[in-house]
Design an enzyme around this catalytic site. Structure first.
Site, PDB file in Angstrom:
ATOM      1  CB  SER A  45      -0.956  -0.035   1.199  1.00 23.76           C
ATOM      2  OG  SER A  45      -1.957   0.928   1.083  1.00 23.76           O
ATOM      3  CG  ASP A  74      -6.506  -3.409  -3.316  1.00 23.45           C
ATOM      4  OD1 ASP A  74      -7.306  -2.666  -2.719  1.00 23.45           O
ATOM      5  OD2 ASP A  74      -5.269  -3.323  -3.196  1.00 23.45           O
ATOM      6  CG  HIS A  77      -5.397  -2.641   0.291  1.00 24.73           C
ATOM      7  ND1 HIS A  77      -4.652  -2.309  -0.826  1.00 24.73           N
ATOM      8  CD2 HIS A  77      -4.914  -1.871   1.306  1.00 24.73           C
ATOM      9  CE1 HIS A  77      -3.759  -1.376  -0.494  1.00 24.73           C
ATOM     10  NE2 HIS A  77      -3.893  -1.106   0.783  1.00 24.73           N
TER      11      HIS A  77
END
Length: 756
Positions: free
Chosen positions: A611, A699, A731
């Site tokens: 991320s 995601d 995610h």
């Protein structure tokens, strides 16, 4: 470097299998006190754990019971009672206030022969047997039950006659314009999804109550709607893609009837609900969903407020300010006060929060704990937590307990809601990551772990007011430390030219894990891991990937750059507008300092991040190509400009770039340019190190198109790259199979490209 002999693939498989079996501790519940014939007191402690089952490729839940003998001031004896047993298909469970009954929300797979869909049941158990089993699917009053911690709840009325929960609103069945119809056949209300209105109920209390109770759904046109089959229904984003329109539902246990509560305003989505004092109504958090829904998971900045809906009149009353973000309301044992957490709406997704107190009798709200601008050792660091414990109040209905990040560790504090004073309950305990699981009758249950010690269960008696620092923790089960890992926390201060112009003097931390076996002459390679968020934090707790990498022979550097939680609100506020520079320079400074001061191999340094951690890893590859020799990124942000129109959190893209977010805003060319300029894609021409990408197909936060964009750019430039695509994963890439496969591929990639 460690190990002496390069680990074979099979050895790494066995290492991962061993370390991944350490269970995580999720919930704890204390049973009623029992007095023995000799006058001593004991109670049972029910705990739930989750563990990866690699053979079944799933997380399994199991429960374990303990007995705690105590004299009210200290724990006399504690230990396990019986062995573990697996919990199957439970969505939610909750003991009644008296501890005599337990409610369980259960999913039951449909029968394959009849091609049935999965069903949902609500069960009531007493101490001897199951006394009720209600098929909620057959009653057809609502859609799926919310078992998440964002909206979901399962709350007993004080009278123990009713249960409150949240479910998806029932959608009317829709049909084609060209549907064949049987002639002269009427359609019942049930078919259209508009059930008959329930008869008025006596709710929340066995005694009858005057006035009409607002339940059920309004009568509607009996015709099945046409042209509605393919209408788009918004959802709440990452991990909440099946959540759209939540409704509050009530089970009358005696009558086995379900009712949907009316009175919640149309522009709000209700959740986190509980019964008001006296069972006169329901208190809930309502999230605004106009003009459209934004992602909610890990976003404690969404406009929301605390409401009360009266059951007899259907009147809905605002209990908090309506311009903030509020969550985690908790009612005191004497039913006089509700505490809750509050943030500013919009801005950074995670912030330092206020603790607010609503007085049910005077209807006044006060601030118990304010936002803390800067963390100072010896003082309360501020509140940085996703939620308050489900039970957090002391028996005196004046004090409460919570856990919060304090720089790179997590501690437990007791808060006096009258004076606002705070006391650490873990200052004298070992350093690491403490979390409160529950408190009941001043028996406190917590979880504790460190980077080399998996989660353990601890209990203590909360001392009387003024003596809280004397709390003594007892460990209920031994989990010996994982051998071969040593760790420490170091603090860094940026050089003068990298100080923030408005927030000068900020510092930050890093946690370094090192292989503790092997000779001093060996220099292990270094894996650098910045966290995601960016407003989150690595606390010194158990983490599977860093521990496993360390056992293979890598040193692992976990960097809490400026912008992390646990260091004060100014630290958080320093980063928006400076992503791609301040956070990147903090990580690079940390890496250079550690390579100078520790015995590590500066010729073998790699990056691993997910991320925003992937965003930083890709930035560092391009901005400092001589430092890094391999990289593994999981669902990375690579181009903020192309992410803004596809993510469930478009506000994040603008806020972190330093731009204002308004739902109706249109970006001008200079703003698109600014987003691209702050993105790793801006530096892709300078990347040389081989990159392994891991992407979750589902995601919604950082859609996989981001990783694909980077993959193509690297391929076009001749940079060695490999892409792993995980269907059914979002995610977090937290599916057991994806997590295990991801670890093995990561380890093999690092070993190969660091020439280990």
């Amino acid at each position: 470097w460690v190990p002496q002999v390069l680990p074979s693939t099979q050895e790494m498989v066995e290492l991962y299998r061993e370390l991944s079996q350490h269970p995580g501790l999720s919930t704890a519940c204390l049973g009623p006190n029992v007095t023995t014939q000799y006058g001593g007191k004991y109670c049972s402690l029910y705990t739930e754990w989750s563990q990866r089952d690699l053979a079944r490729a799933e997380n399994v839940k199991f429960c374990r019971q303990y007995l705690i003998f105590h004299d009210g001031a200290s724990i006399v004896y504690s230990g396990p009672a019986g062995t573990c047993s697996e919990i199957k298909d439970e969505l939610l469970s909750r003991e009644s206030p008296s501890g005599v009954l337990k409610a369980v929300m259960r999913k039951v797979p449909g029968k394959e022969k009849e091609k049935e869909k999965e069903k949902q049941f609500l069960e009531i158990w007493d101490q001897n047997r199951k006394v009720k089993s209600i098929d909620l699917t057959a009653l057809d009053k609502h859609g799926i039950i919310y078992d998440d911690d964002q909206f979901g709840c399962l709350a007993w009325s004080h009278s123990e006659t009713h249960l409150l929960y949240v479910a998806e609103k029932k959608r009317p069945k829709a049909e084609s314009f060209f549907q064949s119809k049987a002639p002269e056949l009427g359609t019942s209300d049930e078919d259209t999804g508009h059930p008959e209105k329930d008869a008025p109920l006596k709710v929340g209390s066995p005694r009858p109550r005057a006035g009409r109770v607002l339940w059920g759904s309004r009568k509607a046109n009996r015709a099945v709607p046409q042209g509605e089959q393919f209408v788009y229904h918004e959802d709440w984003g990452e991990t909440l893609s099946t959540r759209s329109v939540p409704v509050l539902c009530v089970l009358d246990i005696e009558g086995s009837s379900i009712s949907v509560l009316e009175g919640v305003p149309e522009h709000l989505s209700p959740g986190q609900a509980f019964w008001s004092p006296g069972d006169t109504g329901v208190v809930f958090v309502g999230w605004w969903h106009e003009p459209f829904r934004l992602g909610l998971r890990h976003c404690t900045n969404r406009r929301s407020a605390l409401f009360y809906v009266d059951l007899t009149g259907g009147r809905c009353e605002l209990l908090s300010e309506d311009t903030k973000a509020v969550w985690s309301p908790r009612l005191s044992p004497d039913c006089c006060h509700i505490v809750y957490l509050e943030n500013e709406a919009l801005g950074p997704h995670q912030q330092c929060s206020r603790l607010r107190l609503y007085d049910w009798c005077t209807k006044q709200t006060s601030t118990v704990l304010e936002v803390v601008p800067r963390q100072v050792w010896g003082a309360f660091p501020g509140i940085y937590c996703g939620a308050l414990p489900g039970l957090c109040w002391a028996a005196d209905s004046r004090r409460l307990v919570l856990d919060t990040a304090q720089r790179s560790q997590q501690d437990v504090f007791v808060v006096d809601t009258v004076t606002g004073t705070t006391t650490s309950l873990t200052a004298d305990g070992p350093q690491g990551c403490w979390s409160v699981l529950t408190i009941d009758r001043d028996l406190l249950v917590a979880r504790f772990s460190t980077p080399n010690c998996p989660p353990t269960l601890r209990v203590a008696v909360l001392p009387e007011a003024g003596r809280e620092a004397q709390a003594r923790w007892v460990c209920l089960q031994d989990a010996p430390p994982v051998p071969g890992i040593s760790w420490g926390i170091r603090t860094l201060r940026p050089p003068p030219e990298q100080e923030h112009p408005q927030y000068g003097g900020l510092d930050f931390d890093a946690i370094l894990l090192r292989p503790s076996e092997g000779t001093a002459a060996q220099k292990p390679p270094l894996v650098v891991m910045p966290h995601g968020g960016p407003h989150s934090v690595f606390t010194a707790g158990w983490m599977l990937y860093p521990a496993a990498l360390c056992r293979i022979g890598f040193a692992v550097l976990l960097v809490n750059y400026r912008g992390s939680l646990g260091f004060g609100q100014e630290n958080v506020a320093s980063l928006p507008g400076n992503v791609g520079t301040q956070d990147v320079h903090d990580v690079q400074l940390c890496v250079e300092r550690v390579l100078q001061e520790e015995s590590l191999d500066a010729g073998r340094v790699a990056l691993v991040g997910g991320s925003h951690g992937g965003f930083l890893a890709c930035h560092l590859l391009g901005q400092f190509p001589d430092t890094y020799h391999a990289c593994v990124v999981r669902n990375p942000v690579v181009n903020i400009a192309s992410m803004v129109t596809t993510t469930d959190i478009p506000d994040w893209c603008l806020t972190e770039t330093g731009l204002p977010y308004v739902p109706h805003g249109l970006l001008d060319p200079s703003q698109w340019s600014e987003m691209l300029h702050k993105s790793p894609m801006h530096y892709v021409d300078r990347v040389r190190a081989p990159v392994l990408l891991m992407l979750g197909e589902d995601d919604r936060r950082v859609p996989p198109k981001q990783g694909l964009e980077y993959y193509r750019a690297l391929k076009a430039r001749g940079v060695p790259t490999r892409l792993l695509w995980y269907p059914g994963n979002n995610h977090a890439l937290a599916g057991v199979e994806a997590e295990a496969d991801g670890f093995m591929n990561m380890a093999l990639w690092l070993l190969k490209h660091l020439r280990c």
